[in-house]
Design an enzyme around this catalytic site. Structure first.
Site, PDB file in Angstrom:
ATOM      1  N   SER A   1      -5.978   6.709  20.745  1.00  0.00           N
ATOM      2  CA  SER A   1      -6.033   8.462  20.329  1.00  0.00           C
ATOM      3  C   SER A   1      -7.077   8.753  19.848  1.00  0.00           C
ATOM      4  CB  SER A   1      -4.229   8.003  18.982  1.00  0.00           C
ATOM      5  OG  SER A   1      -4.788   9.578  18.222  1.00  0.00           O
TER       6      SER A   1
ATOM      7  N   TYR B   1      -1.858   3.929  11.457  1.00  0.00           N
ATOM      8  CA  TYR B   1      -1.730   4.372  12.539  1.00  0.00           C
ATOM      9  C   TYR B   1      -3.408   4.396  13.268  1.00  0.00           C
ATOM     10  CZ  TYR B   1      -1.056   7.618  17.344  1.00  0.00           C
ATOM     11  OH  TYR B   1      -0.686   7.799  18.103  1.00  0.00           O
TER      12      TYR B   1
HETATM   13  P1  NAD Z   1       7.303   8.362  22.903  1.00  0.00           P
HETATM   14  O1  NAD Z   1       8.136   8.428  20.928  1.00  0.00           O
HETATM   15  O2  NAD Z   1       7.792   9.567  22.919  1.00  0.00           O
HETATM   16  O3  NAD Z   1       7.362   7.665  23.326  1.00  0.00           O
HETATM   17  C1  NAD Z   1       7.401   6.078  22.640  1.00  0.00           C
HETATM   18  C2  NAD Z   1       7.352   5.214  24.119  1.00  0.00           C
HETATM   19  O4  NAD Z   1       7.331   3.512  23.512  1.00  0.00           O
HETATM   20  C3  NAD Z   1       8.826   4.959  24.093  1.00  0.00           C
HETATM   21  O5  NAD Z   1       8.903   4.954  26.053  1.00  0.00           O
HETATM   22  C4  NAD Z   1       9.688   4.040  23.345  1.00  0.00           C
HETATM   23  O6  NAD Z   1      11.145   3.702  23.744  1.00  0.00           O
HETATM   24  C5  NAD Z   1       8.312   3.198  23.413  1.00  0.00           C
HETATM   25  N1  NAD Z   1       8.295   2.085  22.572  1.00  0.00           N
HETATM   26  C6  NAD Z   1       8.171   2.219  20.918  1.00  0.00           C
HETATM   27  N2  NAD Z   1       7.656   0.921  20.526  1.00  0.00           N
HETATM   28  C7  NAD Z   1       9.072   0.181  21.301  1.00  0.00           C
HETATM   29  C8  NAD Z   1       9.193  -1.479  21.689  1.00  0.00           C
HETATM   30  N3  NAD Z   1       8.839  -2.102  20.148  1.00  0.00           N
HETATM   31  N4  NAD Z   1       8.558  -2.097  22.931  1.00  0.00           N
HETATM   32  C9  NAD Z   1       8.721  -1.562  24.004  1.00  0.00           C
HETATM   33  N5  NAD Z   1       8.549  -0.319  24.052  1.00  0.00           N
HETATM   34  C10 NAD Z   1       8.315   0.907  22.507  1.00  0.00           C
HETATM   35  O7  NAD Z   1       5.631   8.689  22.488  1.00  0.00           O
HETATM   36  P2  NAD Z   1       4.315   9.351  22.562  1.00  0.00           P
HETATM   37  O8  NAD Z   1       3.798  10.351  22.090  1.00  0.00           O
HETATM   38  O9  NAD Z   1       4.309   9.828  24.069  1.00  0.00           O
HETATM   39  O10 NAD Z   1       3.310   8.292  22.915  1.00  0.00           O
HETATM   40  C11 NAD Z   1       2.173   7.057  23.925  1.00  0.00           C
HETATM   41  C12 NAD Z   1       1.330   6.292  23.374  1.00  0.00           C
HETATM   42  O11 NAD Z   1       0.068   7.628  22.793  1.00  0.00           O
HETATM   43  C13 NAD Z   1       1.512   6.163  22.099  1.00  0.00           C
HETATM   44  O12 NAD Z   1       0.721   4.809  21.829  1.00  0.00           O
HETATM   45  C14 NAD Z   1       0.859   7.377  20.933  1.00  0.00           C
HETATM   46  O13 NAD Z   1      -0.104   6.417  19.782  1.00  0.00           O
HETATM   47  C15 NAD Z   1      -0.362   7.531  22.100  1.00  0.00           C
HETATM   48  N6  NAD Z   1      -0.739   8.970  21.628  1.00  0.00           N
HETATM   49  C16 NAD Z   1       0.141  10.160  21.724  1.00  0.00           C
HETATM   50  C17 NAD Z   1      -0.420  11.680  20.917  1.00  0.00           C
HETATM   51  C18 NAD Z   1       0.740  12.499  20.783  1.00  0.00           C
HETATM   52  O14 NAD Z   1       0.149  13.846  20.857  1.00  0.00           O
HETATM   53  N7  NAD Z   1       2.108  12.686  21.260  1.00  0.00           N
HETATM   54  C19 NAD Z   1      -1.235  11.356  20.670  1.00  0.00           C
HETATM   55  C20 NAD Z   1      -2.229  10.394  20.638  1.00  0.00           C
HETATM   56  C21 NAD Z   1      -1.935   9.311  21.130  1.00  0.00           C
END
Ligand code: NAD
Length: 260
Positions: A142, A155
């Protein structure tokens, strides 16, 4: 073309991971999905992948907070496929709180899912990857791995850590055909971010549209979300032959945030 490649995308039942899994499947990869979905939802998702992309797909349940479950998952996948070709460490969780009030169990979960899980998947997947002599490891970090932010100690700590892990693994594999890189998204509209919009709306008495504008205005110069498709496209590029010598980068796709 990723035909014949086997890809595990952690946290692929939602958001960015699901978009990445779809993109890799569209390119012909065999997909291993993972996340906290129940069995019925996982079955439905696998059926949809088979219908739409016509590739082999399975769901691998694993709570990434638990190292023993991760070890068992990777061992099972190595048995089934010989090795993973593509490992996308995407699963991540968020919690926003000042450090004095930060719940200790949330900190521990965040370290486990956002950071330690990648240590465990990589250390257990790498030997078979090395034996096959091809591999792609992509860690979903991120811009919070490049910048600090009040309220995001957990985070920020995990994402900075994940970028450090990425660089060292890239160096340990630098003489091989295995690469390890990190993607650093800015705001992408997923359930993880909608929760932060909801919190902002409640705190400042705003409707969803106004809270969304405020969130984007906080630090995304474009004023727009990065799309799921764009992040998936970057991941696909990192899995392509053109990216053979992209090693250990933390690649921001953030609407200009880290340029400022
Ligand atoms: P989301 O909440 O839509 O999806 C998260 C996924 O992780 C889900 O499939 C959930 O089931 C899984 N998960 C969570 N805890 C778990 C566990 N203990 N065991 C197995 N699976 C688990 O989130 P997202 O926004 O798609 O984020 C995905 C990645 O991208 C993350 O690492 C997040 O930090 C990163 N990210 C997101 C953004 C954003 O703006 N959405 C920005 C920067 C980084």
């Amino acid at each position: 073309d990723l035909s014949g490649r086997v890809a595990l995308v952690t946290g692929s039942t939602s958001g960015i991971g699901l978009a990445v899994a779809r993109r890799l499947a569209r390119s012909g990869a065999t997909l291993v999905l993972n996340g906290l979905a129940d069995a019925a939802a996982a079955d439905a998702l696998c059926a949809e992948f088979r219908d739409v992309y016509g590739v082999p797909v399975r769901f691998q349940p694993c709570d990434l907070r638990k190292p023993a479950e991760i070890e068992a998952m990777i061992a099972e996948l190595n048995d089934a496929y010989g090795a993973l070709d593509i490992l996308v460490n995407n699963a991540g969780i968020q919690h926003v709180s000042q450090i004095e009030a930060f719940p200790v169990e949330k900190w521990d979960d965040m370290i486990a899912v956002n950071l330690s899980a990648s240590f465990h998947t990589i250390r257990t997947a790498l030997p078979a990857m090395r034996a096959r002599n091809w591999g792609r490891i992509v860690n979903m970090a991120s811009i919070s791995g490049m910048r600090g932010r009040a309220g995001k100690t957990g985070y920020n700590a995990t994402k900075h850590g994940l970028i450090g892990l990425t660089k060292s693994v890239a160096l340990e594999t630098a003489k091989t055909t295995i690469t390890c890189n990190a993607i650093c998204p800015g705001w992408v509209h997923t359930p993880l971010v909608q929760k932060q919009i909801d919190a902002l709306a409640e705190r400042d008495g705003l409707d969803n549209a106004a809270a969304t504008d405020r969130l984007l205005g906080l630090r995304q110069p474009s004023g727009k979300f990065v799309t799921l498709e764009q992040i998936a496209g970057l991941c696909e590029f990192l899995c392509s032959p053109d990216a053979d010598e992209v090693r250990g980068v933390a690649w921001a796709m953030d609407g200009g945030t880290t340029a400022a």
